[in-house]
Each structure stands twice: as C-alpha cells, then as structure tokens.
Design a protein around this motif. Structure first.
Motif, PDB file in Angstrom:
ATOM      1  N   SER A 103       0.821  -1.203   0.000  1.00  0.00           N
ATOM      2  CA  SER A 103       0.000   0.000   0.000  1.00  0.00           C
ATOM      3  C   SER A 103       0.861   1.262   0.000  1.00  0.00           C
ATOM      4  CB  SER A 103      -0.916   0.020   1.231  1.00  0.00           C
ATOM      5  OG  SER A 103      -0.154   0.264   2.401  1.00  0.00           O
ATOM      6  N   ASP A 104       0.256   2.376  -0.401  1.00  0.00           N
ATOM      7  CA  ASP A 104       0.941   3.666  -0.314  1.00  0.00           C
ATOM      8  C   ASP A 104       1.345   3.963   1.121  1.00  0.00           C
ATOM      9  OD1 ASP A 104       1.188   4.551  -2.888  1.00  0.00           O
ATOM     10  OD2 ASP A 104      -0.696   5.646  -2.919  1.00  0.00           O
ATOM     11  N   ALA A 105       0.479   3.612   2.058  1.00  0.00           N
ATOM     12  CA  ALA A 105       0.750   3.892   3.465  1.00  0.00           C
ATOM     13  C   ALA A 105       1.991   3.159   3.950  1.00  0.00           C
ATOM     14  CB  ALA A 105      -0.460   3.513   4.320  1.00  0.00           C
ATOM     15  N   ASP A 106       2.282   2.004   3.363  1.00  0.00           N
ATOM     16  CA  ASP A 106       3.386   1.181   3.835  1.00  0.00           C
ATOM     17  C   ASP A 106       4.689   1.376   3.061  1.00  0.00           C
ATOM     18  OD1 ASP A 106       1.711   0.050   5.707  1.00  0.00           O
ATOM     19  OD2 ASP A 106       1.240  -1.702   4.486  1.00  0.00           O
ATOM     20  N   PHE A 107       4.608   1.775   1.798  1.00  0.00           N
ATOM     21  CA  PHE A 107       5.775   1.652   0.921  1.00  0.00           C
ATOM     22  C   PHE A 107       7.009   2.365   1.462  1.00  0.00           C
ATOM     23  CE2 PHE A 107       8.627   2.953  -2.444  1.00  0.00           C
ATOM     24  CZ  PHE A 107       8.863   1.756  -3.071  1.00  0.00           C
ATOM     25  N   TYR A 108       6.921   3.660   1.733  1.00  0.00           N
ATOM     26  CA  TYR A 108       8.117   4.434   2.037  1.00  0.00           C
ATOM     27  C   TYR A 108       8.715   4.115   3.410  1.00  0.00           C
ATOM     28  CZ  TYR A 108       6.912   7.055  -2.105  1.00  0.00           C
ATOM     29  OH  TYR A 108       6.621   7.405  -3.403  1.00  0.00           O
ATOM     30  N   THR A 109       7.953   3.470   4.265  1.00  0.00           N
ATOM     31  CA  THR A 109       8.482   3.139   5.584  1.00  0.00           C
ATOM     32  C   THR A 109       8.649   1.640   5.804  1.00  0.00           C
ATOM     33  OG1 THR A 109       6.236   3.172   6.510  1.00  0.00           O
ATOM     34  CG2 THR A 109       7.516   5.206   6.628  1.00  0.00           C
ATOM     35  N   GLN A 110       7.990   0.815   4.978  1.00  0.00           N
ATOM     36  CA  GLN A 110       8.005  -0.626   5.224  1.00  0.00           C
ATOM     37  C   GLN A 110       8.542  -1.459   4.066  1.00  0.00           C
ATOM     38  OE1 GLN A 110       7.144  -1.564   8.319  1.00  0.00           O
ATOM     39  NE2 GLN A 110       6.660   0.565   8.768  1.00  0.00           N
ATOM     40  N   SER A 111       8.758  -0.857   2.899  1.00  0.00           N
ATOM     41  CA  SER A 111       9.197  -1.655   1.763  1.00  0.00           C
ATOM     42  C   SER A 111      10.565  -2.293   2.031  1.00  0.00           C
ATOM     43  CB  SER A 111       9.287  -0.800   0.498  1.00  0.00           C
ATOM     44  OG  SER A 111       9.896  -1.550  -0.549  1.00  0.00           O
TER      45      SER A 111
END
Length: 393
Positions: A253-261
């Motif tokens: 998700s967008d919510a996850d990408f930048y911090t969880q990818s």
C-alpha cells in the motif's frame, strides 16, 4: 502492462497555466486556462474533443468533469475514463488517451491535471496524513511527511552503496544544481535562480541528508494535453508520438511503501515499467536523448536513473557529476527545471516539457537533435514509464 503504439496518434496540443507559489486563480480556473491553451495549440474547437482521461484521485476532487466539461464547452464528449492515483496516474492517463486514439475508439482525447497545493496550508502532506496507519502509528512517533520518507531512502542508499556523507551530499548537490540551472532558462519556472555549492550548503537541513533545496516546490498550476489522430494534424510542425508506455505496481500500500518496503532503495515498479516500455518500443536507455523524472526530492532522480537503466545501480553519483543533467550535458534530465525548479505539478509538467523538447521548441534550454524522450513518474509502489518520439511532418 506495456503498450506499444502504431504511431497513428500524436500529442498535438500542450497547454499550461502557472506554476506559481500562490495563484489568484482557483484550481478549476487554472485547469480551464490550460485546456484552452492546449486546444488553441492543436487548432481544435472544444466540441471536437471526444474523450477525457484523467488521474483518479486528486483530479476528480479538484476539477470534477461535471464542472470542467460544461465550462470548457466540451460538448462532443463520448467517453471518459480515469487512470491510477497521483504522479503515475497522470502519465498513465496520457498513455490511455493515446491508446483510445490508436485503437480508433475516438479521434481526439484530452487529459489534464491541476493542483492548488501551493495555496493549501498542508500541501502534499495532507495526502499522506489521511492514511490511517500513518495517523495512528507514524505521526505520534514524529515520523511523518514525505521529506522524512525520502531521507530514509537516501540514507539506505548511502549505506547500501558505501557513500560517505561528503559523496552523498555532492551527488544531491549535482542533481539540484543542474535542475535549477535548467529552470533558470525556463521563462515560467518558479525558481529561476541558480544554486551554487555555497548556496546549497546554506539551505536548511530538513531531514538528513535532504536540505530544503533538495525538496520540491509548492505550486498552483495546471497542464493539459490533447491527443489527436495523425491525419488530423492542423499545424505544419514536428509532432510527438508515444512509442510505448507501461504501468507497474507492487503489492504494497501507499501507506506502507516508504516506511516498510523491504526493497528500498530499489524501486521495483519503476524497474519493471521502464524495462517493459523499452522492450515494447524496441529501444534501450542509450537511445534516449532527454529524460523527465519525477523529482519530488533530489534523491528520487538518482533512484530513477538507476531503475530505468540509465546507469548501473549505485553509480548515479558518477553520471550526475559536473552538470551532466543540464540541457547541454551528457544526460539531459528535467530540462524545464522539474519539480525542484519549475513547479510541483506532479509530473504533468514533465510530460509537457518532453513534447516541447521533441518538437524542438524549447528555446534556450533546447536539447540538440532531441528525437526520443523518456518520462517516468511515481517513484513508489506504482510507476508509469512513457517513451516519446518526434514525428516530422
């Protein structure tokens, strides 16, 4: 998904309004101005537009079709469609519009994007803060906002490829300096002052290693593009066709990408979209004369140069050195000044600039003998890659 085209369609009209830090016009008024200019550029009457394709998240909210169509006198509409959200969606909308004309579904299509984030109190931060995970988990911990997301990606990049603090700073400066030098040659760019190394070092540090100069501008503005069938061209000039385009998305998700990818600093969607577009066009990165890359932050340029194959991974610092990204450099990129210097129109201005460059109408910032261009947007979970080429009359 990759789409190769028969070259029956051309991007025949370009219209821009702004950009400006704060405009006296509303977002709808900016969109209408851009549409009017694009139609005039193509030599078309509003009633001749048969289809509209727009980005699916910001555009319908700010410039809904049921208000824009009557105000723009688009009385001949037979079809409308929406692409995907934000930057990747802006480029995908152009690809979809070209596809409609290529397939013979319509003879003319219009796409536009307009934003008022320059006048907004929150700007693009509001797009992220509305995501539940960020609101509940990240914001209370103080980890909130795009500068922090891309700063984390930059530090990961620095670690992965063994760059010193000085080397990382030099790479980011080279990207900013070249982009701002390009912007200085654009009569409508928001930031037309060049940035030397002293000015860059004085720029406030927002999220290490990103300084204020490494961050995109805030802008009000709009871009519209008209696609027509090649045999309907009314201007005797070089035009621009779409050799191929591709869209790719990761299952996150967008919510996850930048911090969880787990893949950062790599951009898997950007890698796949670029590879698919080049394969569909029968071209390679070496065939490209000018690039337009979504530069929300300077580090995003480095990541996309590598993802698209313009340089090996971990080697962006070498290829951006010494002004190579300037319009007269070895790797001309964001010749209008991009989001860092021209204005934050989420990649719509990158597409417009590419058409102008390939027409040979960019004036002082013109890339010599530019015949093929690459435009990419969405350096995150989704990405659209377009390969454009000049068509002589």
């Amino acid at each position: 998904m990759a789409q190769a085209n028969r070259r029956d369609a051309v991007i025949d009209g370009v219209g821009c309004a702004g950009p400006a830090r704060r405009s006296s016009s509303t977002v709808e008024e900016l969109a209408l101005q851009a549409i009017e200019h694009a139609l005039e550029d193509a030599g078309l009457h509003p009633r001749e537009i048969e289809a509209v394709v727009t980005e699916s998240s910001l555009c319908p909210a700010a410039t809904p079709l049921d208000r824009i169509a009557p105000a723009a006198r688009l009385t001949g509409l037979r079809r409308s469609a929406q692409s995907t959200p934000v930057g990747a969606g802006i480029l995908a909308a152009l690809g979809m519009a070209v596809d409609m004309v290529e397939r013979g579904e319509v003879e003319t299509a219009l796409t536009w994007f307009a934003t008022g984030w320059g006048s907004s109190a929150e700007g693009p931060t509001s797009y992220h803060s509305k995501m539940q995970a960020k609101h509940v988990i990240e914001e209370p911990a103080g980890f909130s906002g795009p500068p922090l997301y891309f700063a984390a990606a930059a530090k990961r990049y620095q670690y992965e490829y063994g760059l010193s603090d000085l080397q990382m700073s030099q790479m980011l400066f080279d990207i900013v300096a070249a982009t701002r030098a390009n912007a200085a040659l654009h009569p409508h760019a928001q930031a037309r002052s060049v940035v030397d190394e002293d000015a860059y070092r004085r720029s406030p540090m927002l999220a290490e290693p990103l300084r204020q100069a490494d961050c995109s501008l805030l802008s009000d503005g709009a871009v519209a593009l008209v696609v027509t069938r090649k045999d309907r061209m009314r201007r005797l000039r070089p035009e621009v066709g779409l050799a191929a385009w591709s869209y790719a998305v990761d299952p996150i998700s967008d919510a996850d990408f930048y911090t969880q990818s787990p893949r950062l600093p790599s951009l898997p969607a950007a890698e796949r979209a670029a590879a698919q577009a080049f394969a569909a066009a029968g071209l390679t990165p070496a065939d490209i004369d000018v690039r337009g890359l979504y530069d929300c932050f300077s580090i995003a340029v480095a990541l996309q140069l590598e993802a698209a194959g313009f340089c090996p991974k971990g080697k962006a610092a070498d290829v951006v050195l010494g002004g190579n990204l300037r319009h007269n450099g070895k790797l001309p990129t964001n010749t209008h000044g991009g989001l860092l210097g021209h204005g934050y129109l989420l990649g719509a201005n990158h597409a417009a600039e590419m058409v102008i460059q390939l027409r040979g109408m960019a004036g002082e910032r013109q890339v010599t003998d530019a015949r093929r261009g690459y435009v990419g947007a969405g350096p995150g979970r989704q990405y659209s890659a377009l390969i454009l080429e000049r068509i002589d009359p």
